[in-house]
Write a protein that holds these residues in place. Structure first.
Motif, PDB file in Angstrom:
ATOM      1  N   ALA A   1      16.089 -30.801  14.315  1.00 58.43           N
ATOM      2  CA  ALA A   1      14.082 -29.473  13.578  1.00 58.43           C
ATOM      3  C   ALA A   1      14.324 -30.233  13.131  1.00 58.43           C
ATOM      4  N   LYS A   2      12.822 -29.406  12.246  1.00 57.26           N
ATOM      5  CA  LYS A   2      12.233 -29.863  10.853  1.00 57.26           C
ATOM      6  C   LYS A   2      11.855 -28.404  10.697  1.00 57.26           C
ATOM      7  N   VAL A   3      12.288 -28.494   9.257  1.00 52.44           N
ATOM      8  CA  VAL A   3      10.354 -27.050   8.858  1.00 52.44           C
ATOM      9  C   VAL A   3       9.375 -27.778   8.935  1.00 52.44           C
ATOM     10  N   ILE A   4       8.465 -27.335   9.740  1.00 53.25           N
ATOM     11  CA  ILE A   4       7.143 -27.484   9.694  1.00 53.25           C
ATOM     12  C   ILE A   4       6.198 -25.986   9.412  1.00 53.25           C
ATOM     13  N   ALA A   5       5.027 -26.662   9.034  1.00 48.04           N
ATOM     14  CA  ALA A   5       3.830 -26.018   7.753  1.00 48.04           C
ATOM     15  C   ALA A   5       2.834 -25.049   9.150  1.00 48.04           C
ATOM     16  N   PRO A   6       2.327 -24.558   8.562  1.00 46.80           N
ATOM     17  CA  PRO A   6       2.095 -22.932   9.487  1.00 46.80           C
ATOM     18  C   PRO A   6       0.778 -23.576  10.588  1.00 46.80           C
ATOM     19  N   ASN A   7       0.267 -24.014   9.879  1.00 51.38           N
ATOM     20  CA  ASN A   7      -0.745 -25.445  10.906  1.00 51.38           C
ATOM     21  C   ASN A   7      -0.846 -25.949  12.033  1.00 51.38           C
ATOM     22  N   GLU A   8       0.268 -25.766  11.972  1.00 50.66           N
ATOM     23  CA  GLU A   8       1.664 -27.029  12.878  1.00 50.66           C
ATOM     24  C   GLU A   8       2.198 -26.299  14.256  1.00 50.66           C
ATOM     25  N   ILE A   9       1.756 -24.544  13.810  1.00 50.85           N
ATOM     26  CA  ILE A   9       2.741 -24.318  14.737  1.00 50.85           C
ATOM     27  C   ILE A   9       1.945 -23.104  15.253  1.00 50.85           C
TER      28      ILE A   9
ATOM     29  N   ASP B   1       0.643 -25.598  17.614  1.00 51.95           N
ATOM     30  CA  ASP B   1       0.378 -27.113  18.293  1.00 51.95           C
ATOM     31  C   ASP B   1       1.494 -26.727  19.540  1.00 51.95           C
ATOM     32  N   VAL B   2       0.836 -26.501  21.647  1.00 49.64           N
ATOM     33  CA  VAL B   2       1.378 -26.714  21.906  1.00 49.64           C
ATOM     34  C   VAL B   2       2.629 -27.914  22.199  1.00 49.64           C
ATOM     35  N   ASN B   3       1.546 -29.508  21.849  1.00 48.79           N
ATOM     36  CA  ASN B   3       2.873 -30.453  21.851  1.00 48.79           C
ATOM     37  C   ASN B   3       3.835 -30.581  20.892  1.00 48.79           C
ATOM     38  N   LEU B   4       4.120 -29.909  19.985  1.00 48.35           N
ATOM     39  CA  LEU B   4       4.389 -29.594  18.829  1.00 48.35           C
ATOM     40  C   LEU B   4       6.014 -28.923  18.980  1.00 48.35           C
ATOM     41  N   VAL B   5       7.027 -28.923  19.964  1.00 49.35           N
ATOM     42  CA  VAL B   5       8.378 -27.567  20.487  1.00 49.35           C
ATOM     43  C   VAL B   5       8.292 -27.088  19.646  1.00 49.35           C
ATOM     44  N   LYS B   6       8.696 -25.958  19.133  1.00 47.90           N
ATOM     45  CA  LYS B   6       9.281 -24.967  18.391  1.00 47.90           C
ATOM     46  C   LYS B   6      10.704 -24.328  19.210  1.00 47.90           C
ATOM     47  N   VAL B   7      11.674 -24.236  18.034  1.00 44.82           N
ATOM     48  CA  VAL B   7      13.026 -24.101  18.330  1.00 44.82           C
ATOM     49  C   VAL B   7      13.299 -22.418  18.307  1.00 44.82           C
ATOM     50  N   LEU B   8      14.352 -22.131  18.001  1.00 42.53           N
ATOM     51  CA  LEU B   8      14.857 -20.070  17.274  1.00 42.53           C
ATOM     52  C   LEU B   8      16.319 -20.611  17.171  1.00 42.53           C
ATOM     53  N   LEU B   9      17.227 -20.599  16.021  1.00 37.10           N
ATOM     54  CA  LEU B   9      18.844 -20.803  16.013  1.00 37.10           C
ATOM     55  C   LEU B   9      19.088 -19.072  15.873  1.00 37.10           C
ATOM     56  N   ASN B  10      20.673 -19.050  16.469  1.00 34.08           N
ATOM     57  CA  ASN B  10      21.225 -18.190  16.769  1.00 34.08           C
ATOM     58  C   ASN B  10      21.940 -18.463  15.044  1.00 34.08           C
ATOM     59  N   ILE B  11      23.571 -17.855  14.603  1.00 36.39           N
ATOM     60  CA  ILE B  11      24.150 -17.590  13.477  1.00 36.39           C
ATOM     61  C   ILE B  11      24.245 -18.798  12.587  1.00 36.39           C
ATOM     62  N   ASN B  12      24.598 -19.828  14.585  1.00 38.29           N
ATOM     63  CA  ASN B  12      26.269 -20.505  13.666  1.00 38.29           C
ATOM     64  C   ASN B  12      25.228 -21.933  14.294  1.00 38.29           C
ATOM     65  N   ASN B  13      23.915 -21.495  14.142  1.00 37.28           N
ATOM     66  CA  ASN B  13      22.839 -23.380  14.618  1.00 37.28           C
ATOM     67  C   ASN B  13      22.882 -24.227  15.440  1.00 37.28           C
ATOM     68  N   GLU B  14      23.251 -22.978  16.464  1.00 37.52           N
ATOM     69  CA  GLU B  14      22.569 -23.446  17.169  1.00 37.52           C
ATOM     70  C   GLU B  14      21.245 -22.339  18.553  1.00 37.52           C
ATOM     71  N   ALA B  15      21.003 -23.212  19.378  1.00 35.81           N
ATOM     72  CA  ALA B  15      19.569 -22.695  19.663  1.00 35.81           C
ATOM     73  C   ALA B  15      19.643 -21.806  21.125  1.00 35.81           C
ATOM     74  N   ILE B  16      18.442 -21.072  20.728  1.00 32.72           N
ATOM     75  CA  ILE B  16      18.567 -19.597  21.339  1.00 32.72           C
ATOM     76  C   ILE B  16      17.078 -20.454  22.409  1.00 32.72           C
ATOM     77  N   TYR B  17      16.099 -20.669  21.671  1.00 28.65           N
ATOM     78  CA  TYR B  17      15.191 -20.596  22.801  1.00 28.65           C
ATOM     79  C   TYR B  17      14.334 -22.236  22.168  1.00 28.65           C
ATOM     80  N   PHE B  18      13.138 -23.008  23.075  1.00 27.95           N
ATOM     81  CA  PHE B  18      12.778 -23.714  23.052  1.00 27.95           C
ATOM     82  C   PHE B  18      10.930 -22.953  23.474  1.00 27.95           C
ATOM     83  N   SER B  19      10.353 -23.663  23.110  1.00 28.46           N
ATOM     84  CA  SER B  19       8.662 -23.360  23.540  1.00 28.46           C
ATOM     85  C   SER B  19       7.832 -24.107  22.900  1.00 28.46           C
ATOM     86  N   ARG B  20       7.087 -23.558  23.727  1.00 34.14           N
ATOM     87  CA  ARG B  20       5.060 -24.994  22.962  1.00 34.14           C
ATOM     88  C   ARG B  20       4.684 -23.440  22.076  1.00 34.14           C
TER      89      ARG B  20
END
Length: 244
Positions: A122-130, A132-151
């Motif tokens: 994953a990479k840090v994205i800018a506020p103006n990219e949030i 963008d539904v073609n750019l998938v966002k991801v949430l992490l837990n404390i162990n740097n594991e994915a919790i969920y992915f969403s457009r």
């Protein structure tokens, strides 16, 4: 090994993998970039792609046209190639011609030491990219594991995007490449498809639905996937401007 799934027809950008990037078909330029760090094989679904790969001396195997995901295509290619269960397979999308070698190395190295079912970046994205539904966002837990992915822009910030909390915990965009052990790749493709992946059109949600771990490493990259004609034009301009 890096396996690049390459489907001739695509819904948002016709014949995307063969689009010209700086004088080379996109899939060729992606394969040449990936070959700097490991052996590369293109998993294609059409003889036109295979012929082009052969022209540029890029290894290629034919896979079924009926696959609904690039991961399924990678799995068939890995089995055709006779890879053993412990082999690390990097699934790199054909629309990443500018992916940096250090990014690919980061995923390869993570996959070599991780016990996760899937490894990705994953990479840090800018506020103006949030938005963008073609750019998938991801949430992490404390162990740097994915919790969920969403457009969509997750998490929703009730206090706005300029809050101190968001500055300290920026939004992350998912990079569409994966590292598997060959055995996990086969298991992923055998899992029942989930409602979530159909709703979001994101196949990695199948793993989370079945309670599989997805390890994430946050990296720095300027590479962007090419999904639309606007993306393609920006990529061509970048190639001319920076000689990428």
């Amino acid at each position: 090994m890096v396996i690049i799934p390459a489907r001739l027809e695509s819904s948002r950008l016709a014949r995307k993998v063969l689009c010209d990037i700086g004088g080379l078909p996109m899939v060729v330029r992606t394969a040449l970039q990936a070959s700097k760090i490991d052996e590369v094989v293109v998993a294609c679904d059409d003889s036109e792609i295979m012929d082009i790969c052969k022209r540029y001396k890029i290894a290629c195997v034919m896979t079924d046209k009926t696959h609904t995901s690039g991961t399924d295509r990678c799995a068939q290619a890995a089995n055709k190639l006779g890879l053993n269960d412990e082999e690390i397979v990097i699934n790199l999308q054909a629309d990443e011609p500018f992916i940096e070698t250090e990014v690919l190395e980061s995923l390869r190295d993570l996959s070599a030491v991780s016990s996760a079912f899937i490894n990705t970046l994953a990479k840090v994205i800018a506020p103006n990219e949030i938005s963008d539904v073609n750019l998938v966002k991801v949430l992490l837990n404390i162990n740097n594991e994915a919790i969920y992915f969403s457009r969509l822009g997750i998490p929703y910030s009730r206090d706005g995007l300029d809050s101190q909390l968001i500055r300290e915990n920026p939004y992350l965009g998912h990079l569409g490449l994966y590292g598997f052990r060959k055995a996990n790749l086969d298991e992923f493709c055998s899992l029942k498809k989930s409602p979530l992946e159909h709703i979001e059109k994101l196949e990695q949600l199948r793993a989370l639905y079945h309670n599989k771990t997805i390890a994430i490493k946050v990296v720095e990259t300027k590479s962007v996937g090419i999904d639309t004609m606007d993306d393609l034009q920006k990529a061509r301009e970048a190639f001319v401007q920076f000689g990428l």
